[in-house]
Design an enzyme around this catalytic site. Sequence first.
Site, PDB file in Angstrom:
ATOM      1  N   HIS A 148      -4.164   3.302   2.571  1.00  0.00           N
ATOM      2  CA  HIS A 148      -5.049   4.247   1.886  1.00  0.00           C
ATOM      3  C   HIS A 148      -4.225   5.437   1.425  1.00  0.00           C
ATOM      4  CE1 HIS A 148      -8.514   6.815   1.088  1.00  0.00           C
ATOM      5  NE2 HIS A 148      -9.231   5.715   1.131  1.00  0.00           N
ATOM      6  N   ASP A 189     -12.727  -1.362   3.037  1.00  0.00           N
ATOM      7  CA  ASP A 189     -12.937  -2.688   2.435  1.00  0.00           C
ATOM      8  C   ASP A 189     -12.597  -3.833   3.374  1.00  0.00           C
ATOM      9  OD1 ASP A 189     -11.787  -1.096  -0.468  1.00  0.00           O
ATOM     10  OD2 ASP A 189     -13.809  -1.843  -0.152  1.00  0.00           O
TER      11      ASP A 189
HETATM   12  C1  SDX Z   1     -10.591   2.243  -1.588  1.00  0.00           C
HETATM   13  O1  SDX Z   1      -9.161   6.823  -2.568  1.00  0.00           O
HETATM   14  C2  SDX Z   1     -10.201   6.466  -1.945  1.00  0.00           C
HETATM   15  O2  SDX Z   1     -10.844   7.242  -1.260  1.00  0.00           O
HETATM   16  C3  SDX Z   1     -10.582   5.007  -2.123  1.00  0.00           C
HETATM   17  C4  SDX Z   1     -11.693   4.490  -1.229  1.00  0.00           C
HETATM   18  C5  SDX Z   1     -13.037   5.130  -1.551  1.00  0.00           C
HETATM   19  O3  SDX Z   1     -13.903   5.169  -0.662  1.00  0.00           O
HETATM   20  O4  SDX Z   1     -13.238   5.491  -2.748  1.00  0.00           O
HETATM   21  O5  SDX Z   1     -11.386   4.741   0.134  1.00  0.00           O
HETATM   22  C6  SDX Z   1     -11.879   2.976  -1.425  1.00  0.00           C
HETATM   23  O6  SDX Z   1     -10.151   2.058  -2.686  1.00  0.00           O
HETATM   24  C7  SDX Z   1      -9.835   1.801  -0.365  1.00  0.00           C
HETATM   25  C8  SDX Z   1      -8.470   1.114  -0.705  1.00  0.00           C
HETATM   26  C9  SDX Z   1      -8.763  -0.344  -1.061  1.00  0.00           C
HETATM   27  N1  SDX Z   1      -7.508  -0.989  -1.562  1.00  0.00           N
HETATM   28  C10 SDX Z   1      -6.877  -1.918  -0.838  1.00  0.00           C
HETATM   29  O7  SDX Z   1      -7.195  -2.253   0.300  1.00  0.00           O
HETATM   30  C11 SDX Z   1      -5.706  -2.563  -1.573  1.00  0.00           C
HETATM   31  C12 SDX Z   1      -4.507  -2.672  -0.636  1.00  0.00           C
HETATM   32  N2  SDX Z   1      -3.974  -1.331  -0.370  1.00  0.00           N
HETATM   33  C13 SDX Z   1      -3.103  -0.802  -1.284  1.00  0.00           C
HETATM   34  O8  SDX Z   1      -2.633  -1.439  -2.370  1.00  0.00           O
HETATM   35  C14 SDX Z   1      -2.655   0.646  -1.057  1.00  0.00           C
HETATM   36  O9  SDX Z   1      -2.608   0.885   0.293  1.00  0.00           O
HETATM   37  C15 SDX Z   1      -3.526   1.686  -1.746  1.00  0.00           C
HETATM   38  C16 SDX Z   1      -3.650   1.390  -3.204  1.00  0.00           C
HETATM   39  C17 SDX Z   1      -4.870   1.712  -1.111  1.00  0.00           C
HETATM   40  C18 SDX Z   1      -2.861   3.041  -1.553  1.00  0.00           C
HETATM   41  O10 SDX Z   1      -1.662   2.986  -2.230  1.00  0.00           O
HETATM   42  P1  SDX Z   1      -0.681   4.257  -2.287  1.00  0.00           P
HETATM   43  O11 SDX Z   1      -1.243   5.431  -1.600  1.00  0.00           O
HETATM   44  O12 SDX Z   1      -0.253   4.421  -3.715  1.00  0.00           O
HETATM   45  O13 SDX Z   1       0.510   3.803  -1.392  1.00  0.00           O
HETATM   46  P2  SDX Z   1       1.723   2.954  -1.894  1.00  0.00           P
HETATM   47  O14 SDX Z   1       1.259   1.835  -2.766  1.00  0.00           O
HETATM   48  O15 SDX Z   1       2.737   3.901  -2.437  1.00  0.00           O
HETATM   49  O16 SDX Z   1       2.238   2.304  -0.511  1.00  0.00           O
HETATM   50  C19 SDX Z   1       3.079   3.059   0.356  1.00  0.00           C
HETATM   51  C20 SDX Z   1       3.914   1.994   1.058  1.00  0.00           C
HETATM   52  C21 SDX Z   1       4.626   1.048   0.083  1.00  0.00           C
HETATM   53  O17 SDX Z   1       5.763   0.539   0.762  1.00  0.00           O
HETATM   54  P3  SDX Z   1       7.221   1.259   0.498  1.00  0.00           P
HETATM   55  O18 SDX Z   1       7.369   1.380  -1.025  1.00  0.00           O
HETATM   56  O19 SDX Z   1       7.114   2.616   1.182  1.00  0.00           O
HETATM   57  O20 SDX Z   1       8.214   0.348   1.128  1.00  0.00           O
HETATM   58  O21 SDX Z   1       3.032   1.140   1.848  1.00  0.00           O
HETATM   59  C22 SDX Z   1       3.101  -0.187   1.332  1.00  0.00           C
HETATM   60  C23 SDX Z   1       3.674  -0.100  -0.071  1.00  0.00           C
HETATM   61  O22 SDX Z   1       4.330  -1.305  -0.406  1.00  0.00           O
HETATM   62  N3  SDX Z   1       1.709  -0.665   1.327  1.00  0.00           N
HETATM   63  C24 SDX Z   1       1.339  -1.892   1.672  1.00  0.00           C
HETATM   64  C25 SDX Z   1      -0.056  -1.891   1.570  1.00  0.00           C
HETATM   65  N4  SDX Z   1      -0.483  -0.701   1.147  1.00  0.00           N
HETATM   66  C26 SDX Z   1       0.626   0.058   0.998  1.00  0.00           C
HETATM   67  N5  SDX Z   1       2.049  -2.974   2.077  1.00  0.00           N
HETATM   68  C27 SDX Z   1       1.340  -4.071   2.365  1.00  0.00           C
HETATM   69  N6  SDX Z   1      -0.020  -4.168   2.299  1.00  0.00           N
HETATM   70  C28 SDX Z   1      -0.737  -3.089   1.891  1.00  0.00           C
HETATM   71  N7  SDX Z   1      -2.063  -3.184   1.825  1.00  0.00           N
END
Ligand code: SDX
Length: 435
Positions: A302, A359
């Site tokens: 998140h 989710d």
């Molecule tokens: C919602 O914003 C809100 O409030 C949203 C929400 C709401 O109520 O409106 O809460 C609802 O959208 C919840 C999120 C649902 N999405 C997912 O579950 C999709 C999977 N998660 C992600 O793709 C990710 O965690 C995000 C999009 C939610 C957040 O992404 P960020 O903040 O841009 O973080 P990032 O992509 O920069 O990740 C940071 C690190 C990365 O690794 P490094 O580059 O540091 O090596 O964490 C890793 C990412 O690769 N990472 C994951 C991961 N999420 C982040 N690795 C594996 N699986 C994951 N799910």
Amino acid sequence: MSMAKLTLNGEEYEFPVVVGTENETGIDFSTLRARTGAIALDPGYGNTGSCLSTITFIDGEKGILRYRGYPIEEIAESASFEEVCYLLIYGHLPTDDELAGFVRELRLHTMIREEMKDFFKDFPMTAHPMMVLSAMLASLSAYYPSGSDDEEVDLNIIRLLAKAETIAAFSYKKSVGQPWVYPRNDLSYTENFLRMMFAVPAEPYVVSPVQARALNLLLMLHADHEQNCSTSTVRMVGSSQANLFAAIAAGVYALWGPLHGGANQKVIEMLRMIRADGGDYGKYVAMAKDKDSPFRLMGFGHRVYKNFDPRARILKKAADEVLGDLGVEDPLLEIAKNLERVALEDEFFVERKLYPNVDFYSGILYRAMGIPSNMFTVMFALGRLPGWISQWKEMREDPKAKIARPRQIYLGERTRPFAPRAARQAEPAPELTSA
Ligand code: SDX
């Protein structure tokens, strides 16, 4: 007021510091460019506040979520979705009379114009319900003038809240080729929705109180979440003074993305894939950690929560209770729990503070109600509707609100003469290399 100092090109500048109710600190950069010629650059806005707001408070480090100051855990225990709609939109928990009046208003507007049903007929059965929902919500503006006077706006807010669940249920009936079920005004919001979704002419339908309670919880937990992607989209569109229906329809499309609200559908697809693959959840945790693999653990991570999403904690508990009450065994729940356990013990997830988000468990509950996975994000949108509306209303009533228009840093070509066609060569696509 305390000030923040910035030194740029040998010049020192001071900017006011804004401190929120819970001591969040913001630097007011609204004069930055005019005074320094420079802009703040923050792709994805992870460090940028777009507004002041009194609606929802999140503390991502502590896993705190409050609507108008009320902790989500207490709301989940005691409130109805109608109360939460009122609280978010009008700013306080309704008295008995206020709630009765609000519910009466909603019930007077649950029907959609009869001719709107023809719109559904022309969508292919394979149309994603999120596409249908957004198109139908936007089309409400063809029937209801989005005047600027407060009375008209208040009535459109009621129309939107009341008709959205009818439109959502109709889009489901369209996708399964069943006849529409009209709303009934003697039922609560959740009972009405479940009946419009699952009643069929061939047999009597009795709403399950367990399912109605579970849906009430799900809708409340999704009701608002401050300036997330879809809410910021609603504010962005609303800031041009496009009407409420248009702003909300845009929010629906933003929510659809798999990184945002679309994740709930992707979580179930992921759990099904793991189950079909022999339940080897460790393999998928490894894939999620593999930089060369595009696979992500959907429902994990998140932008704001760097602790447990309090909604995920509540939903995990509710999943056990509701499936138990319904006598439903869902193998995907066990896989989800194992996946969570393994991920939370894994250094990759611990280091990045990746926890289950809202989710991760919601789809298990929707499944228990018989809601198909392509409707999961529609359910998220129905829950988020009062939040989008309240944020749009807060912006509309803000005397300082102005059209949202971010800036950029340009990395493209310098000035060059227009090349006559005969002199042109094939060129590689421009690349966004960092400055
Ligand atoms: C919602 O914003 C809100 O409030 C949203 C929400 C709401 O109520 O409106 O809460 C609802 O959208 C919840 C999120 C649902 N999405 C997912 O579950 C999709 C999977 N998660 C992600 O793709 C990710 O965690 C995000 C999009 C939610 C957040 O992404 P960020 O903040 O841009 O973080 P990032 O992509 O920069 O990740 C940071 C690190 C990365 O690794 P490094 O580059 O540091 O090596 O964490 C890793 C990412 O690769 N990472 C994951 C991961 N999420 C982040 N690795 C594996 N699986 C994951 N799910």
